[in-house]
Each structure stands twice: as C-alpha cells, then as structure tokens.
Design a protein around this motif. Structure first.
Motif, PDB file in Angstrom:
ATOM      1  N   ASP A 106       1.857  27.285  33.127  1.00 31.58           N
ATOM      2  CA  ASP A 106       0.603  27.721  33.507  1.00 31.58           C
ATOM      3  C   ASP A 106       0.423  29.078  32.833  1.00 31.58           C
ATOM      4  N   VAL A 107       1.330  29.764  32.666  1.00 31.99           N
ATOM      5  CA  VAL A 107       1.461  31.234  31.964  1.00 31.99           C
ATOM      6  C   VAL A 107       2.249  31.275  30.882  1.00 31.99           C
ATOM      7  N   VAL A 108       2.072  31.701  29.862  1.00 31.57           N
ATOM      8  CA  VAL A 108       2.951  32.126  28.850  1.00 31.57           C
ATOM      9  C   VAL A 108       2.853  33.780  28.491  1.00 31.57           C
ATOM     10  N   LEU A 124      -2.580  27.742  23.420  1.00 30.93           N
ATOM     11  CA  LEU A 124      -3.717  26.706  23.779  1.00 30.93           C
ATOM     12  C   LEU A 124      -4.394  27.275  24.914  1.00 30.93           C
ATOM     13  N   PRO A 125      -5.632  27.007  25.074  1.00 28.38           N
ATOM     14  CA  PRO A 125      -6.225  27.684  26.468  1.00 28.38           C
ATOM     15  C   PRO A 125      -6.004  26.962  27.873  1.00 28.38           C
ATOM     16  N   ARG A 126      -5.246  25.841  27.687  1.00 25.19           N
ATOM     17  CA  ARG A 126      -4.912  25.436  29.018  1.00 25.19           C
ATOM     18  C   ARG A 126      -4.102  26.350  29.913  1.00 25.19           C
ATOM     19  N   TYR A 127      -3.339  27.408  29.150  1.00 29.00           N
ATOM     20  CA  TYR A 127      -2.572  28.205  30.098  1.00 29.00           C
ATOM     21  C   TYR A 127      -2.960  29.571  29.447  1.00 29.00           C
ATOM     22  N   LEU A 128      -2.776  30.713  30.531  1.00 28.44           N
ATOM     23  CA  LEU A 128      -2.997  32.008  30.333  1.00 28.44           C
ATOM     24  C   LEU A 128      -1.923  32.392  29.259  1.00 28.44           C
ATOM     25  N   ARG A 129      -2.270  33.238  28.470  1.00 22.69           N
ATOM     26  CA  ARG A 129      -1.776  34.054  27.468  1.00 22.69           C
ATOM     27  C   ARG A 129      -1.788  35.632  27.582  1.00 22.69           C
ATOM     28  N   LEU A 155      -5.786  37.333  22.883  1.00 21.33           N
ATOM     29  CA  LEU A 155      -4.965  37.249  24.435  1.00 21.33           C
ATOM     30  C   LEU A 155      -5.881  37.238  25.558  1.00 21.33           C
ATOM     31  N   ASP A 156      -5.350  36.664  26.881  1.00 17.94           N
ATOM     32  CA  ASP A 156      -5.988  36.901  27.917  1.00 17.94           C
ATOM     33  C   ASP A 156      -5.779  38.410  28.537  1.00 17.94           C
ATOM     34  N   ALA A 157      -4.444  38.905  28.180  1.00 17.21           N
ATOM     35  CA  ALA A 157      -4.187  40.079  28.849  1.00 17.21           C
ATOM     36  C   ALA A 157      -3.028  40.837  27.791  1.00 17.21           C
ATOM     37  N   TYR A 158      -3.007  42.125  27.794  1.00 17.28           N
ATOM     38  CA  TYR A 158      -2.027  42.582  27.185  1.00 17.28           C
ATOM     39  C   TYR A 158      -1.170  43.782  28.283  1.00 17.28           C
ATOM     40  N   LEU A 370      -2.200  40.305  38.433  1.00 19.08           N
ATOM     41  CA  LEU A 370      -2.771  40.238  37.069  1.00 19.08           C
ATOM     42  C   LEU A 370      -3.316  38.820  36.746  1.00 19.08           C
ATOM     43  N   ILE A 371      -2.252  37.893  37.208  1.00 22.84           N
ATOM     44  CA  ILE A 371      -2.533  36.307  36.687  1.00 22.84           C
ATOM     45  C   ILE A 371      -3.649  35.978  37.666  1.00 22.84           C
ATOM     46  N   SER A 372      -3.698  36.462  38.899  1.00 25.53           N
ATOM     47  CA  SER A 372      -4.833  35.894  39.769  1.00 25.53           C
ATOM     48  C   SER A 372      -6.297  36.475  39.318  1.00 25.53           C
ATOM     49  N   GLN A 373      -6.370  37.763  38.870  1.00 20.73           N
ATOM     50  CA  GLN A 373      -7.524  38.186  38.310  1.00 20.73           C
ATOM     51  C   GLN A 373      -7.595  37.577  37.212  1.00 20.73           C
ATOM     52  N   LEU A 374      -6.975  37.230  36.058  1.00 20.31           N
ATOM     53  CA  LEU A 374      -7.320  36.489  34.922  1.00 20.31           C
ATOM     54  C   LEU A 374      -7.701  35.117  35.260  1.00 20.31           C
ATOM     55  N   SER A 375      -7.254  34.521  36.209  1.00 17.19           N
ATOM     56  CA  SER A 375      -7.573  33.128  36.685  1.00 17.19           C
ATOM     57  C   SER A 375      -9.120  33.100  37.134  1.00 17.19           C
TER      58      SER A 375
END
Length: 698
Positions: A106-108, A124-129, A155-158, A370-375
């Motif tokens: 779900d997250v890489v 791929l866009p199916r997981y957070l990067r 990327l989704d976040a750095y 952070l993952i919750s925020q990105l989701s």
C-alpha cells in the motif's frame, strides 16, 4: 496496511540501514512490513530487525552460494537511471522495476536518490510513493540535485531528517510534493549507561572526508599531552582508513588513538565513552549523536549543517563548536570536557532525556500520520488508489501469528534467529571484579531445567564449566534469568570459551546467540592478581553472532603500558603483574625468542622504573643482525630470575579481545642493498607482544 522499504543493502550496518531497521521494526507492531534489499551480499543481516519485519532481496551477490548473480551479462550494461554513489547496472534496474510493478504494498518508501528516481519513474499510482533523504541537498552536485529534485516532484511525499534540509527542499521546489521533516528514530539500548569516567573519547561513522576525522585526530594531538591518560577510538570502515592510519602514525599517537573497525551493535561501544566526538563538516541528521545520548555520553559536535544543532542544546545536553573555530576551537572544547567530570555528568544526564524524544514508536506514529494525510489528499483529488486501513485488534493478532510462522525463519537476521528454539540468546556483561554475568533471554530458551555450559575451544582435555540456570517457570522476574561466572568460583583456563545452554531433559546442547556483550567495566581494568595466577576474562560476540568468553590465566604477566618508535628502535614500557609482593627487577632482562632458530635469540637489557615497572629498548640494528630469512619472528619474554619461568609480555588488560587489529605500531623501513626491510612489533592472537622482520636479505 502493507508497507515496503526499498533499500540498497539491508545486510550492512550503515546509518541509513540502522534508521530503516528502527522505523520498520516500530511500524511492524501495527502493520505488515517488508524490507526489500536490492542486493544480498551475505546470508543474514548484521542488524536486528523487529518481529514481523520480512527481509527479502532482488539480487543474490553471495559468491559462496549456487545462486550468485554478479556475473550476469546484464551487470555489464549501464542503467538508465541517473547515477548516484555506486551506480546501478541494467540487472539492478530490471529487478527494481519488476518489483515496483508487481508489489502489492500500500506504501513504498525509497531510501536513497536513485531509488527515489525509480520510485518516481516506475512506481505505480495504486500505492503511495514516499522518498527519503538521508543526506542533505547541499551534499549533492548540481547535476545530482537537479535529477533528484525532478524525481521528488513525481512522488507523493518526500521526508528529510532535519528541518533545515526540509526548508531547503521547499525553497527549491515550491510547487512540488509534500516535503516534511521526520528525524531518524533511535531506540533506547539495553546497555548499562556510561559512567563517563573511562577517559575514552569515542567517535563512530563512515571513514569518509565529510566526517573530518582528520580534524578530530589533530585536535586530540594538540591537547593529549595535557591529558596523558585519555585515549581516542574511531569506529567504522571507509575509504579514508589508510589516510587516517598514516596521520596517526605521523603524529606518533598510535598508542593513544585506535581505529577499531566496524562494530554492531554500536551501543556497547558508546557506553565505553566518557565523551562522544562528532567533527563533521556536514551531518544530515546525526544518528550517532542520539545513539551516544541514549548511553548517557555527552556529545561534542561541530555546529555544522544540518543536524547537530537540531539535537544538541549547547551547554545543556552537549557542546557545539562553530565550524569557523576550526581545529583549535574544537581542541579547546574537547579539553574542557576532558578536564571537567561535573560538566560531563551534567550534560550526559540531560542527554539521556533528550534521546527519549527519538523513540521509534513516536516517529513511526508520525509516518502513520503522514500516510493518513496523503491518503486523504488522494481521496479529495479523486485519484484511484486503495485507502490504507489501520488494522483492527483482531487483524493485528492474526498478523502477529502469521509473522512467527517457521517457514519465514529464513528471513530472520542473525541476531534474531535466537528466537528460534535452536538459537537461544543471551546478554553478557563484564564487571570490575572480573566476574561475568550472563542474562538469558527467557523467550528463546528450550523448555525444562537448564544448565549454562562453557567449553574451552579446541581443548584436547575438553575442559568445561557448568552453572545451573534458575528455573524460568518459578523465577520471580522472568526477564532476569541470570547466572554469574566469578573467577574465584569458576577459574577459566587461557583460551576462548564457547557458551551453551544444556537441556537436562534431553541432554541437547544449544549454542547461545549473543544479543549484547558489555565490556564497559573492563576499560582500563588491570588483570586480577590473586594467588595462584594473573587472570582476565571478557565476554564477546563471535564473528558469526555467538557468545564467547576470552580468558587469560598465567602465573605472571608483564602488561605493556606504552610503545614508542624512535630513530634507533622501539621503546617499550611495561608493568609486571604477579601474585604476592612486587618483584625486584634489578637483574631481569627481556629475551627475544626466535620462532625459527634459537641461534637468533637475543637479550634486551631493561631499566627498572619502579618496583614492578620497567622499560626496554629494541634496537633496529639488533634485529637486522639476526635476520637471515624472508620472514623472522620473535616472541618477547621477561626473565627475572634463574629459577623463574619466562613471563609473557603483552596486553591482556582492558576491554579489547583482539589487539592484533586495534593496537598497531608503525613498521620501521630499513634501506637494504636489494630491497626495503620491514621491522615491526605486533600483538599476537593471544595479545602477546612479538617482533617481525620481513624481506631481510642475507
């Protein structure tokens, strides 16, 4: 939720690997966590990963297995990703892209610039990067920074490890992705904190130019005469090792500064320090700072970009030295700390409280936030991607059971294989009185009543000792299943003793994996001189991760206190240790005993410095006169009476098991007609002093 870390080499001990291990282990308490190592150079990781962390690899680089892939034709073709550090080849690229395409995570999270590039380009866009920065923007060339910044934007976040670096990235990429600072996590170690009285300065990290260990060595050289009992230890490996060795030899400090090599876990070595030294021109975070703080060691650091000032509050939990102050300023601050025990205690005590803020659990929660925020951001922008779901309590229990299945044991690192019945584990500690306590990990022990057994390695007599283990079932505190090996009760013959637990029910012997071997109380400790012998014992971890005890037992022993090279030879000072009253050494001498031919033996007169202290001189000429083969060697022995047995001369005091690699004396090169002759004192496998002459022409 499934979280995957993409890392270059999960099997080493570097800062990025340690940070990843800490974070992954904390996240694994609530999530399914996988660490994907691009390369696998050895069988098992050198660091400890927590329960539930699955370690896999993409390319097998183990040459002693049938699966070695280092000779694949694709390794000779260039990679299309931008170059970083040791660049990848086409085989690396193929495996990385293939994994990014098929992973069900779900997250890489990628952990270095070129892996961030792969994640941005091929993820791929199916997981957070999420990309990570373990250095800093200033550390890269313009081309490298441009390439990485381009990748970050996709990327989704750095995540950076210092707020100063996060600000730089936000300024450089105002329209880019989410950029946040989450420091590296550092768990509190299981070691006993430092008492800050060892007169030892400790530094640890990669031996690379930016760490400026040359500055630290020069600073120590300026003040060491004012602090004659202090020593400096540098832990780590890297390309500057030889240059640092030459610098140490040039300054004549080979008996005061030691290159200790890479050690894992490093906490046992921090605990030996009275001062932790950081001399870098740049630190992206300063993981070693927090590690030392956890052990109660005050840190002296250059106030360099970016990390130290975000961790150290000057004169509260450590000291900061402006970079502009140079070597002179660093030396002055170092001397202040060395001179002031009260200051060291105050800073070290506060440092432990500071380090608690970097607990892995707290920083793992920040990653979850952070993952919750990105989701939520994805949901608002209608990007089709699975929303991470926090596991319910029932799911967590199922996950925990699943993670401990025997079929996953091959993913478990060396230090954790003790959790399997075949590898019970132990924590060992040396004490000031020469005793060793061994605390057994109760969750790894076989069932039933047990005995602790230590066996002398390669002993024809098969000597061993047996100590009953407290019954785990009736122990008041299950976490304190401890046995004590005191030299008065269990005298250990000289040699290396391997440690086991023996099941009384089955008679099966299980070798003990070593979780930690603490030697702090042995630093500067002299051997015990109790009739009838001089003894010293040290617990240590073997190269394959097991607990062993190094023991010395001699009727008498001469402990080397200093070695100094001069224009004419080597000057050695030593102290005779023997049970009973001090020896009169007026008529004693040192004999160099040849290993090849007794006709090459020669006598070295001594000078008595005190009732049991003496010195002697090894002239280069005396060695040359007796060297007649390609390689001559002599063992040095003290003869102090017509009826007394020769006394070995060496170093068995202190906390260092093998002096061969740490106590290095520079060789003396003697010009010869046809070749250069090399004369050198060295310490043997038994830590005895010997003499070598190589390349001697007849």
């Amino acid at each position: 939720m499934k979280i995957a870390f993409l890392i270059n080499n999960a099997y080493g001990i570097g800062g990025t690997i340690r940070a990843t291990a800490n974070l992954a282990s904390a996240l694994a308490r609530r999530h399914s966590v996988q660490i994907v190592s691009v390369q696998r150079p050895i069988d098992t990781p050198q660091l400890t990963y927590g329960p539930g962390v699955k370690v896999t690899s993409l390319i097998d680089m183990r040459k002693d297995t049938g699966g070695y892939e280092g000779d694949d034709p694709l390794t000779h073709e260039p990679c299309t990703m931008f170059r970083y550090s040791r660049p990848y080849n086409r085989l690396h690229e193929q495996r990385i892209v293939d994994w990014l395409t098929r992973t069900d995570a779900d997250v890489v999270i990628a952990t270095r610039p070129d892996l961030n590039g792969f994640l941005a380009r091929d993820g791929l866009p199916r997981y957070l990067r999420i990309g990570q920065e373990h250095l800093s923007l200033d550390a890269y060339s313009d081309e490298m920074a441009h390439n990485q910044n381009h990748a970050i934007a996709a990327l989704d976040a750095y995540v950076t490890v210092s707020e100063a670096d996060a600000r730089q990235y936000r300024d450089a990429l105002p329209e880019a992705t989410t950029i946040v600072c989450i420091p590296n996590s550092v768990p509190a170690p299981a070691v006993e904190p430092s008492n800050r009285r060892t007169r030892t300065i400790v530094a640890a990290g990669r031996l690379i130019p930016i760490k400026r260990y040359d500055r630290l060595i020069d600073a120590f050289a300026r003040i060491c005469d004012d602090h004659p009992t202090w020593t400096l230890r540098l832990y780590g490996r890297g390309p500057q090792k030889q240059a640092l060795r030459e610098q140490i030899d040039r300054l004549g400090l080979y008996d005061r500064i030691r290159l200790m090599g890479a050690v894992a876990p490093i906490e046992t070595e921090w605990a030996k320090g009275a001062i932790a030294a950081v001399s870098s021109d740049m630190e992206s975070f300063g993981m070693t700072i927090v590690e030392a703080m956890h052990c109660g060691v005050p840190v002296l650091a250059t106030d360099c970009p970016h990390g130290p000032a975000e961790i150290i509050d000057h004169n509260v939990n450590g000291l900061l030295v402006p970079l502009a102050a140079g070597t002179e300023g660093y030396a002055a601050a170092l001397s202040t700390l060395m001179s002031d025990q009260e200051l060291r205690d105050r800073l070290g005590t506060t440092a432990r409280h500071t380090a608690a803020a970097y607990a892995p659990k707290a920083l793992a929660r920040r990653y979850e936030d952070l993952i919750s925020q990105l989701s939520r951001q994805r949901a608002r922008t209608a990007i089709s991607a699975p929303t991470p779901r926090w596991p319910t309590l029932v799911q967590r229990i199922k996950n925990l059971r699943h993670r401990h299945r025997p079929e996953e044991a091959h993913h478990t690192p060396a230090h954790l294989t003790a959790a399997q019945p075949s590898r019970p584990g132990a924590f060992a500690r040396a004490h000031a009185d020469g005793a060793i306590t061994v605390r057994l990990d109760p969750y790894t022990l076989p069932p039933g009543r047990l005995d602790f057994v230590a066996r002398l390695r390669r002993d024809p007599k098969e000597r061993h000792i047996t100590v009953p283990v407290p019954d785990v079932a009736t122990a008041t505190d299950i976490h304190d299943v401890t046995i004590t090996i005191h030299p008065d009760q269990y005298p250990l013959a000289e040699g290396r003793w391997d440690c086991y637990v023996l099941s009384r029910r089955t008679g099966h012997r299980h070798r003990l994996a070593c979780h930690l071997a603490e030697q702090t109380h042995a630093v500067h400790r002299l051997p015990r001189t109790v009739d009838p012998a001089v003894t010293a014992t040290l617990p240590y971890t073997t190269t394959d991760g097991y607990l062993a005890i190094r023991a010395w037992q001699r009727p008498s022993h001469a402990e080397v206190t200093s070695i100094r090279a001069s224009a004419t030879g080597y000057h050695v000072a030593a102290e005779l240790l023997a049970p009973g009253p001090g020896e009169d050494l007026q008529h004693a001498s040192v004999v160099a005993v040849s290993r090849q031919d007794e006709s090459k033996d020669f006598i070295l007169p001594i000078s008595q410095l005190a009732p049991a202290r003496f010195s002697f001189h090894i002239p280069y000429d005396a060695v040359l006169q007796r060297s007649r083969t390609e390689h001559d060697q002599w063992d040095l022995r003290l003869h102090h009476g017509p009826h007394a047995a020769p006394v070995p001369i060496g170093r068995i005091a202190g906390d260092i098991v093998d002096r061969r690699t740490t106590d290095l004396i520079p060789a003396h090169q003697v010009p010869a007609i046809s070749q250069t002759n090399c004369i050198k004192p060295y310490f043997t496998v038994n830590n005895d002093l010997a003499l070598s002459a190589r390349g001697i022409a007849e």
